[in-house]
Design a protein around this motif. Structure first.
Motif, PDB file in Angstrom:
ATOM      1  N   ARG A 124     -11.347  -1.170  -9.926  1.00  0.00           N
ATOM      2  CA  ARG A 124     -10.421  -2.248  -9.584  1.00  0.00           C
ATOM      3  C   ARG A 124      -9.115  -2.074 -10.368  1.00  0.00           C
ATOM      4  O   ARG A 124      -9.120  -1.603 -11.508  1.00  0.00           O
ATOM      5  CB  ARG A 124     -11.044  -3.601  -9.908  1.00  0.00           C
ATOM      6  CG  ARG A 124     -12.268  -3.911  -9.052  1.00  0.00           C
ATOM      7  CD  ARG A 124     -13.024  -5.156  -9.490  1.00  0.00           C
ATOM      8  NE  ARG A 124     -13.661  -4.923 -10.787  1.00  0.00           N
ATOM      9  CZ  ARG A 124     -13.382  -5.610 -11.897  1.00  0.00           C
ATOM     10  NH1 ARG A 124     -12.513  -6.580 -11.893  1.00  0.00           N
ATOM     11  NH2 ARG A 124     -13.993  -5.329 -13.021  1.00  0.00           N
ATOM     12  N   THR A 144      -8.706  -5.612  -5.553  1.00  0.00           N
ATOM     13  CA  THR A 144      -8.140  -4.387  -5.002  1.00  0.00           C
ATOM     14  C   THR A 144      -8.528  -3.188  -5.857  1.00  0.00           C
ATOM     15  O   THR A 144      -8.479  -3.248  -7.080  1.00  0.00           O
ATOM     16  CB  THR A 144      -6.602  -4.503  -4.923  1.00  0.00           C
ATOM     17  OG1 THR A 144      -6.286  -5.712  -4.228  1.00  0.00           O
ATOM     18  CG2 THR A 144      -6.004  -3.332  -4.204  1.00  0.00           C
ATOM     19  N   THR A 145      -8.881  -2.111  -5.195  1.00  0.00           N
ATOM     20  CA  THR A 145      -9.311  -0.910  -5.915  1.00  0.00           C
ATOM     21  C   THR A 145      -8.286   0.208  -5.755  1.00  0.00           C
ATOM     22  O   THR A 145      -7.360   0.118  -4.953  1.00  0.00           O
ATOM     23  CB  THR A 145     -10.669  -0.412  -5.377  1.00  0.00           C
ATOM     24  OG1 THR A 145     -10.492   0.071  -4.044  1.00  0.00           O
ATOM     25  CG2 THR A 145     -11.729  -1.509  -5.425  1.00  0.00           C
ATOM     26  N   TYR A 172      -5.834 -10.744  -6.941  1.00  0.00           N
ATOM     27  CA  TYR A 172      -5.528  -9.565  -6.135  1.00  0.00           C
ATOM     28  C   TYR A 172      -5.901  -8.288  -6.884  1.00  0.00           C
ATOM     29  O   TYR A 172      -6.541  -7.396  -6.329  1.00  0.00           O
ATOM     30  CB  TYR A 172      -4.049  -9.537  -5.749  1.00  0.00           C
ATOM     31  CG  TYR A 172      -3.705  -8.328  -4.924  1.00  0.00           C
ATOM     32  CD1 TYR A 172      -4.045  -8.269  -3.582  1.00  0.00           C
ATOM     33  CD2 TYR A 172      -3.073  -7.228  -5.486  1.00  0.00           C
ATOM     34  CE1 TYR A 172      -3.765  -7.145  -2.819  1.00  0.00           C
ATOM     35  CE2 TYR A 172      -2.776  -6.106  -4.733  1.00  0.00           C
ATOM     36  CZ  TYR A 172      -3.132  -6.068  -3.395  1.00  0.00           C
ATOM     37  OH  TYR A 172      -2.856  -4.953  -2.652  1.00  0.00           O
ATOM     38  N   SER A 215      -7.603   6.128   3.151  1.00  0.00           N
ATOM     39  CA  SER A 215      -8.131   4.763   3.205  1.00  0.00           C
ATOM     40  C   SER A 215      -7.035   3.693   3.187  1.00  0.00           C
ATOM     41  O   SER A 215      -7.337   2.531   3.091  1.00  0.00           O
ATOM     42  CB  SER A 215      -9.096   4.531   2.043  1.00  0.00           C
ATOM     43  OG  SER A 215      -8.410   4.632   0.826  1.00  0.00           O
ATOM     44  N   VAL A 216      -5.793   4.095   3.288  1.00  0.00           N
ATOM     45  CA  VAL A 216      -4.723   3.120   3.297  1.00  0.00           C
ATOM     46  C   VAL A 216      -4.659   2.470   4.664  1.00  0.00           C
ATOM     47  O   VAL A 216      -4.490   3.147   5.669  1.00  0.00           O
ATOM     48  CB  VAL A 216      -3.355   3.771   2.961  1.00  0.00           C
ATOM     49  CG1 VAL A 216      -2.221   2.763   3.106  1.00  0.00           C
ATOM     50  CG2 VAL A 216      -3.372   4.350   1.570  1.00  0.00           C
ATOM     51  N   PRO A 217      -4.840   1.145   4.713  1.00  0.00           N
ATOM     52  CA  PRO A 217      -4.781   0.488   6.022  1.00  0.00           C
ATOM     53  C   PRO A 217      -3.375   0.563   6.609  1.00  0.00           C
ATOM     54  O   PRO A 217      -2.390   0.506   5.882  1.00  0.00           O
ATOM     55  CB  PRO A 217      -5.178  -0.961   5.714  1.00  0.00           C
ATOM     56  CG  PRO A 217      -4.993  -1.123   4.251  1.00  0.00           C
ATOM     57  CD  PRO A 217      -5.055   0.237   3.631  1.00  0.00           C
ATOM     58  N   GLN A 223       0.824  -1.203   0.000  1.00  0.00           N
ATOM     59  CA  GLN A 223       0.000   0.000   0.000  1.00  0.00           C
ATOM     60  C   GLN A 223       0.859   1.254   0.000  1.00  0.00           C
ATOM     61  O   GLN A 223       0.436   2.288  -0.452  1.00  0.00           O
ATOM     62  CB  GLN A 223      -0.931   0.029   1.219  1.00  0.00           C
ATOM     63  CG  GLN A 223      -1.992  -1.055   1.184  1.00  0.00           C
ATOM     64  CD  GLN A 223      -1.515  -2.370   1.771  1.00  0.00           C
ATOM     65  OE1 GLN A 223      -0.346  -2.557   2.099  1.00  0.00           O
ATOM     66  NE2 GLN A 223      -2.419  -3.320   1.890  1.00  0.00           N
ATOM     67  N   ARG A 224       2.050   1.181   0.505  1.00  0.00           N
ATOM     68  CA  ARG A 224       2.917   2.347   0.594  1.00  0.00           C
ATOM     69  C   ARG A 224       3.863   2.444  -0.608  1.00  0.00           C
ATOM     70  O   ARG A 224       4.550   3.418  -0.763  1.00  0.00           O
ATOM     71  CB  ARG A 224       3.735   2.291   1.883  1.00  0.00           C
ATOM     72  CG  ARG A 224       2.852   2.151   3.095  1.00  0.00           C
ATOM     73  CD  ARG A 224       2.963   3.356   3.977  1.00  0.00           C
ATOM     74  NE  ARG A 224       2.230   3.131   5.210  1.00  0.00           N
ATOM     75  CZ  ARG A 224       1.107   3.731   5.503  1.00  0.00           C
ATOM     76  NH1 ARG A 224       0.571   4.576   4.681  1.00  0.00           N
ATOM     77  NH2 ARG A 224       0.505   3.491   6.642  1.00  0.00           N
ATOM     78  N   HIS A 263     -12.758   3.710  -4.903  1.00  0.00           N
ATOM     79  CA  HIS A 263     -13.137   2.382  -4.406  1.00  0.00           C
ATOM     80  C   HIS A 263     -13.997   1.594  -5.397  1.00  0.00           C
ATOM     81  O   HIS A 263     -14.250   0.417  -5.200  1.00  0.00           O
ATOM     82  CB  HIS A 263     -13.831   2.484  -3.033  1.00  0.00           C
ATOM     83  CG  HIS A 263     -15.228   3.008  -3.099  1.00  0.00           C
ATOM     84  ND1 HIS A 263     -15.503   4.356  -3.040  1.00  0.00           N
ATOM     85  CD2 HIS A 263     -16.414   2.378  -3.233  1.00  0.00           C
ATOM     86  CE1 HIS A 263     -16.812   4.527  -3.126  1.00  0.00           C
ATOM     87  NE2 HIS A 263     -17.380   3.346  -3.256  1.00  0.00           N
ATOM     88  N   ILE A 294      -6.783   2.071  -2.368  1.00  0.00           N
ATOM     89  CA  ILE A 294      -5.581   1.823  -1.554  1.00  0.00           C
ATOM     90  C   ILE A 294      -4.560   2.937  -1.710  1.00  0.00           C
ATOM     91  O   ILE A 294      -3.666   3.062  -0.882  1.00  0.00           O
ATOM     92  CB  ILE A 294      -4.916   0.465  -1.848  1.00  0.00           C
ATOM     93  CG1 ILE A 294      -4.326   0.424  -3.241  1.00  0.00           C
ATOM     94  CG2 ILE A 294      -5.867  -0.671  -1.602  1.00  0.00           C
ATOM     95  CD1 ILE A 294      -3.383  -0.735  -3.460  1.00  0.00           C
ATOM     96  N   PHE A 295      -4.697   3.746  -2.750  1.00  0.00           N
ATOM     97  CA  PHE A 295      -3.749   4.831  -2.979  1.00  0.00           C
ATOM     98  C   PHE A 295      -4.210   6.165  -2.402  1.00  0.00           C
ATOM     99  O   PHE A 295      -3.512   7.152  -2.493  1.00  0.00           O
ATOM    100  CB  PHE A 295      -3.463   4.997  -4.471  1.00  0.00           C
ATOM    101  CG  PHE A 295      -2.875   3.763  -5.087  1.00  0.00           C
ATOM    102  CD1 PHE A 295      -1.658   3.270  -4.656  1.00  0.00           C
ATOM    103  CD2 PHE A 295      -3.540   3.094  -6.093  1.00  0.00           C
ATOM    104  CE1 PHE A 295      -1.108   2.128  -5.212  1.00  0.00           C
ATOM    105  CE2 PHE A 295      -2.992   1.948  -6.660  1.00  0.00           C
ATOM    106  CZ  PHE A 295      -1.778   1.468  -6.216  1.00  0.00           C
TER     107      PHE A 295
END
Length: 161
Positions: free
Chosen positions: A100, A144-145, A140, A153-155, A14-15, A97, A148-149
């Motif tokens: 994808r 994944t949408t 994946y 909303s980045v976990p 994610q990073r 979101h 994530i960027f």
């Protein structure tokens, strides 16, 4: 033996930039740059900003004509919307979101995950490993949408203390 995405960790993905992810796997430069552009637009979506092709080219350190061409493909695919004139630019056509990663990848890369039975037998199992890996990556990307960027909303990545 079946392989599931949960069997693998992509710690810190994610990073990392979309460019690094795409180049690590089987995708070429065009897909990598398209993911980077989409990532950039997702980050600006959260700010409610349009981004011009010139700004994208500068920020991504890419030639303007190439960025314009990629944006054209993404626009025709319904991933990006363009606005002309003063105050114009590009935005995602839907919320991050709702897009994808596979939607972006598939604009530039055909889905060639399946290997023929002849290939699978000829390479003594390597083809099965490649096919399983490709399937995991495809799943994946399909789950994944672009969200994530978006920073909000980045976990968080759990610390290893």
């Amino acid at each position: 033996m079946s392989v599931a995405w949960s069997d693998f960790q992509v710690v810190g993905f994610q990073r990392e930039s979309a460019r690094t992810f795409a180049s690590t796997y089987r995708y070429g430069k065009t897909v990598s740059k398209a993911l980077s552009i989409s990532m950039h637009l997702a980050q600006h979506w959260a700010l409610g900003e349009k981004v011009t092709a010139v700004e994208l080219a500068r920020d991504q350190d890419l030639p303007h004509p190439w960025v314009a061409r990629l944006l054209g493909y993404l626009t025709r695919a319904g991933i990006v919307k363009s606005f002309r004139g003063p105050g114009g630019g590009y935005v995602l056509a839907k919320e991050p979101h709702e897009i994808r990663l596979w939607e972006v990848v598939s604009v530039f890369q055909r889905d060639d995950l399946e290997l023929s039975t002849k290939d699978l037998v000829a390479d003594r199992g390597l083809g099965l490993a490649v096919q399983a890996t490709n399937q995991i990556i495809r799943e994946y990307l399909d789950k994944t949408t672009l969200a994530i960027f978006v920073t909000a909303s980045v976990p968080a990545i759990p610390s290893r203390s």
